[in-house]
Design a protein around this motif. Structure first.
Motif, PDB file in Angstrom:
ATOM      1  N   ARG A  86      57.876  43.008   9.940  1.00  0.00           N
ATOM      2  CA  ARG A  86      58.553  41.719   9.819  1.00  0.00           C
ATOM      3  C   ARG A  86      58.849  41.083  11.179  1.00  0.00           C
ATOM      4  O   ARG A  86      59.848  40.382  11.361  1.00  0.00           O
ATOM      5  CB  ARG A  86      59.837  41.843   8.995  1.00  0.00           C
ATOM      6  CG  ARG A  86      59.563  42.140   7.528  1.00  0.00           C
ATOM      7  CD  ARG A  86      60.830  42.156   6.704  1.00  0.00           C
ATOM      8  NE  ARG A  86      61.527  40.875   6.731  1.00  0.00           N
ATOM      9  CZ  ARG A  86      61.181  39.794   6.039  1.00  0.00           C
ATOM     10  NH1 ARG A  86      60.120  39.845   5.255  1.00  0.00           N
ATOM     11  NH2 ARG A  86      61.879  38.680   6.111  1.00  0.00           N
ATOM     12  N   TYR A 112      55.505  38.733   8.603  1.00  0.00           N
ATOM     13  CA  TYR A 112      56.502  37.671   8.419  1.00  0.00           C
ATOM     14  C   TYR A 112      55.923  36.307   8.752  1.00  0.00           C
ATOM     15  O   TYR A 112      56.351  35.294   8.208  1.00  0.00           O
ATOM     16  CB  TYR A 112      57.709  37.951   9.309  1.00  0.00           C
ATOM     17  CG  TYR A 112      58.870  37.000   9.100  1.00  0.00           C
ATOM     18  CD1 TYR A 112      59.738  37.167   8.016  1.00  0.00           C
ATOM     19  CD2 TYR A 112      59.111  35.954   9.984  1.00  0.00           C
ATOM     20  CE1 TYR A 112      60.819  36.315   7.823  1.00  0.00           C
ATOM     21  CE2 TYR A 112      60.184  35.090   9.800  1.00  0.00           C
ATOM     22  CZ  TYR A 112      61.037  35.277   8.725  1.00  0.00           C
ATOM     23  OH  TYR A 112      62.103  34.427   8.537  1.00  0.00           O
ATOM     24  N   GLY A 125      51.729  35.427   6.965  1.00  0.00           N
ATOM     25  CA  GLY A 125      52.423  36.697   7.095  1.00  0.00           C
ATOM     26  C   GLY A 125      51.473  37.841   7.392  1.00  0.00           C
ATOM     27  O   GLY A 125      51.663  38.597   8.352  1.00  0.00           O
TER      28      GLY A 125
END
Length: 766
Positions: A86, A112, A125
């Motif tokens: 992330r 992310y 992402g």
């Protein structure tokens, strides 16, 4: 979220390497994948052993292959993981990489997205491609969770994959369980990216849960159970578009065109199967769109913007689209292979030609039985017979005609092969043997004859296939296009795309020759759009002849004039010394007028600069001042109250004029809560504008997209204008472009002397 809002934000790969290219091993030679990538040069390959790699990869402009140990082994792919934690996009292509840059055989997770173009806007992402066109193949892209919205105002495009201005190839991947604001699985944002032979399921978004296409090609994918219900403050849940697919084209500029062909699109729990906006009818074809909530197809009413499901939006039965249970093996366990009785088998586009080496999601040949299947899985096994009545036939004169069904498909070479020909239209003829593979008949008259062929193996019969026989010929018509002027040295392009043949089954061939002017070499002279390079001024004449194989057209000529021109371009500071930025420029003689100011509250002024004298005059009509136009000494514009609080979405505007020499200014039309006047234009002693009446500034639905009239005034007597109306209810539009005032440069209306022209409903009137 409308397309306008989206736009306001910003085949299995054949990998060829030179024998001298290096192969770099991870982790035996390099501790991380990125370290190996950094050591590579173009043409190198990085082989990554199974394991979890907690890092992010950037190809940094290198056309290299980064691969797991065996991209064809699902167990190896599952065990070779890139986890972005992330912290950004798992893999990034942002430096002009081409399709020779290959990512294959990984599980990508934990992405992310990359903050790009503006604060809070995150792209891709799992994978982000910006102005780069890599090959992304045989990966599992899962559980990448880009932001939808929140206190940080972070939103995203493409939870799994985002392609911005990209021609990427995305093939043979499993893209599942990703989230993002627009395009939970994939977004193509302008470009001609090709998404083929992928499984795309279980992704979520605010719009376009599975795929968002602002251009690009979606071919032979299985897209299941994606939805548009992701929690967000960007869009109310009701009427969100594109549970499985959001597709939009821009037919006006041609900047992006979406194609959706041969896909299974089913079981979206929200947002509908396909939302389409401005996509050509034949660009959504041969899909199985089934069991989507609240409907299989969705569009928006152009006036109220209320969602429309099925009905006028429904494309079932048109251009090969069907709506039937695709009959998956075990959808509850995400097994989306086709059962033998699936209606998707052999139901794809009959004209589809697989790319060399192209396979389905399992690595099987893309076409197994003459006609491609719909979806990512090409069924391999017993297939019902497939009839092939042969290509259409065109002959010039009546006579003996031979039909040919030898291209038909039978699964078992030892089974019976039964043929049944039937005439379905045209003057009745006698088929020599309706049960023969290659029967004949005599066409005694000019005209069109149609025949259907059904084949059987003694157990199952095929779908019918049709062949057209056209007897007689009309000559084709050549159209060499419009003449043009080009700069030299430079390149001239010809355009014969307007040529046509009255006979519907004919395909044209093109023959261009130069018949006048300084000699040049015409490249691609056998195509509709040849070109030539030249460095000499003169008049060049070219001739086009087209042929349908039976007759040639009459020749058609086009003239190209070449001139040597010098273009001087310089920055014009139209509001010299005045703070703010300028927009909406217009010119008359040596004078340039524009609106200027800052975008925070759209409270602008008008500035006019005389470039002959250098004098700058600035003035305000109060509040919003926009769309200024000038002719001679007269400036007109529309304006209104200050924009103020962004919570006020509607504004009505008035029309003003000013005489520069005297500074005299007056209001030609004053806005009210029910009337708005905008887009003025001036010529001599006449001013024209568009007028909205009967509107309600407090009611969004009764303010937007309202009918407008064409009005104006004769200002010969500055203080006593004489008003007139030219036309009523000519079109619909917002009274004021509140969604993006600085970008609304459409003029709508113009005047020169006594001639007024305006746009209404997509047409031009005068």
């Amino acid at each position: 979220m409308r397309k306008a809002i989206l736009l306001s934000l910003i085949v299995a790969a054949a990998v060829c390497r030179l024998s001298s290219a290096a192969t770099r091993q991870v982790p035996s030679e390099y501790p991380t994948i990125q370290a190996a990538v950094n050591a590579c040069i173009n043409g190198d390959t990085v082989i990554v052993a199974p394991g979890t790699y907690s890092e992010r990869i950037n190809y940094s402009g290198k056309n290299i292959v980064v691969s797991s140990a065996d991209p064809n082994d699902p167990a190896v792919v599952a065990a070779t993981i890139i986890n972005a934690g992330r912290t950004g996009s798992a893999v990034t292509f942002m430096s002009g990489e081409t399709q020779d840059a290959v990512l294959t055989g990984f599980t990508l997770t934990g992405g992310y997205g990359t903050n790009y173009l503006q604060d809070g806007l995150f792209w891709g992402g799992g994978v982000f491609c910006s102005e780069s066109s890599p090959t992304i193949t045989k990966n599992v892209i899962r559980n990448n969770n880009a932001p939808a919205s929140g206190a940080s105002n972070a939103v995203s495009y493409g939870g799994g994959i985002a392609c911005y201005l990209s021609d990427a190839v995305i093939t043979n991947n499993i893209i599942r369980d990703n989230t993002g604001a627009a395009g939970g699985g994939v977004i193509i944002y302008v470009g001609n990216a090709r998404i083929t032979d992928n499984l795309i399921y279980g992704n979520s978004g605010v719009i376009g849960g599975g795929v968002v296409l602002l251009g690009g090609q979606l071919f032979n994918n299985t897209i299941v159970g994606n939805d548009a219900s992701l929690p967000s403050d960007l869009e109310p849940l009701e009427g969100r578009p594109g549970g499985n697919v959001y597709a939009a084209s821009d037919p006006d500029s041609g900047m992006f065109q979406a194609l959706v062909v041969n896909n299974i699109i089913c079981s979206a729990p929200s947002g509908a199967g396909i939302y389409s906006e401005d996509v050509a009818d034949d660009a959504i074809a041969f899909n199985d769109v089934w069991d989507n909530a609240p409907g299989n197809y969705m569009m928006h009413d152009p006036v109220t913007y209320e969602p429309i499901y099925d009905g006028t939006a429904d494309r079932t039965g048109a251009y090969g689209n069907i709506s039937a249970d695709p009959l998956f093996v075990y959808p509850g366990n995400n097994d989306y292979h086709l059962l033998p009785d699936s209606p998707c088998i052999g139901a794809g586009d009959p004209a589809f030609i697989a790319e060399p080496g192209q396979t389905d999601i399992d690595g099987d040949p893309r076409i197994y039985a003459v006609i491609v299947d719909i979806g990512a899985d090409e069924f391999v096994g017993y297939v019902r017979p497939v009839a092939d009545a042969g290509p259409d036939i065109h002959v010039a004169e009546p006579g003996w005609i031979t039909l040919d069904g030898s291209g038909s498909f039978f699964y078992d070479p030892c089974s019976p092969r039964l043929y049944s020909w039937e005439q379905v239209s045209g003057l009745p003829v006698t088929i020599s043997d309706p049960e023969a593979i290659v029967p004949t008949f005599t066409a005694e008259s000019f005209g069109e004859y149609r025949f259907e062929l059904v084949v059987s193996d003694g157990q199952y019969a095929s779908r019918p296939d049709e062949v057209i026989v056209l007897v007689g010929n009309e000559s084709p018509i050549a159209d060499a296009g419009a003449g043009k002027v080009i700069d030299v040295p430079g390149r001239g392009t010809l355009d014969g795309s307007g040529s046509y043949d009255p006979d519907p089954i004919d395909e044209l061939t093109y023959s261009w020759t130069q018949v006048g002017g300084p000699p040049v070499t015409l490249q691609d002279a056998d195509t509709a759009a040849p070109y030539f390079d030249c460095s000499e001024q003169g008049l060049y004449v070219f001739q086009l002849i087209v042929s349908d194989g039976l007759a040639d057209s009459e020749p058609n000529m086009v003239q190209i004039v070449t001139v040597s021109a010098t273009v001087n371009q310089e920055y014009l500071d139209a509001a010299s010394g005045i703070d703010g930025y300028s927009h909406y420029p217009d010119a008359s003689g040596d004078k340039v007028v524009s609106a200027f100011g800052w975008g925070e509250d759209y409270d602008w002024d008008i500035a006019c600069r005389d470039f002959k004298t250098g004098q700058v005059v600035a003035f305000s009509g109060g509040g919003i001042d926009t769309f200024p136009k000038i002719d001679g000494d007269i400036v007109v514009w529309c304006g209104g109250p200050e924009y103020g609080d962004f919570g006020w979405p509607q504004r009505n505007t008035s029309v003003f004029m000013r005489e520069l020499s005297t500074g005299a200014q007056r209001t030609l039309r004053t806005h009210t809560d029910t009337a708005s006047y905008s887009h003025p234009a001036v010529s001599g002693n006449k001013v024209v504008w568009i007028a909205h009446t009967g509107i309600d500034v407090e009611d969004d639905l009764h303010w937007r997209q309202m009918p407008y009239a064409i009005c104006g005034a004769d200002i010969t007597d500055f203080n006593n204008p004489v008003y007139f109306t030219i036309a009523y209810h000519v079109g619909i539009r917002d009274p004021y472009p509140i969604d993006d005032p600085t970008a609304a440069f459409d003029s709508v209306i113009d005047i020169s002397g006594n001639v007024v022209v305006w746009e209404g409903g997509g047409d031009i009137y005068g």
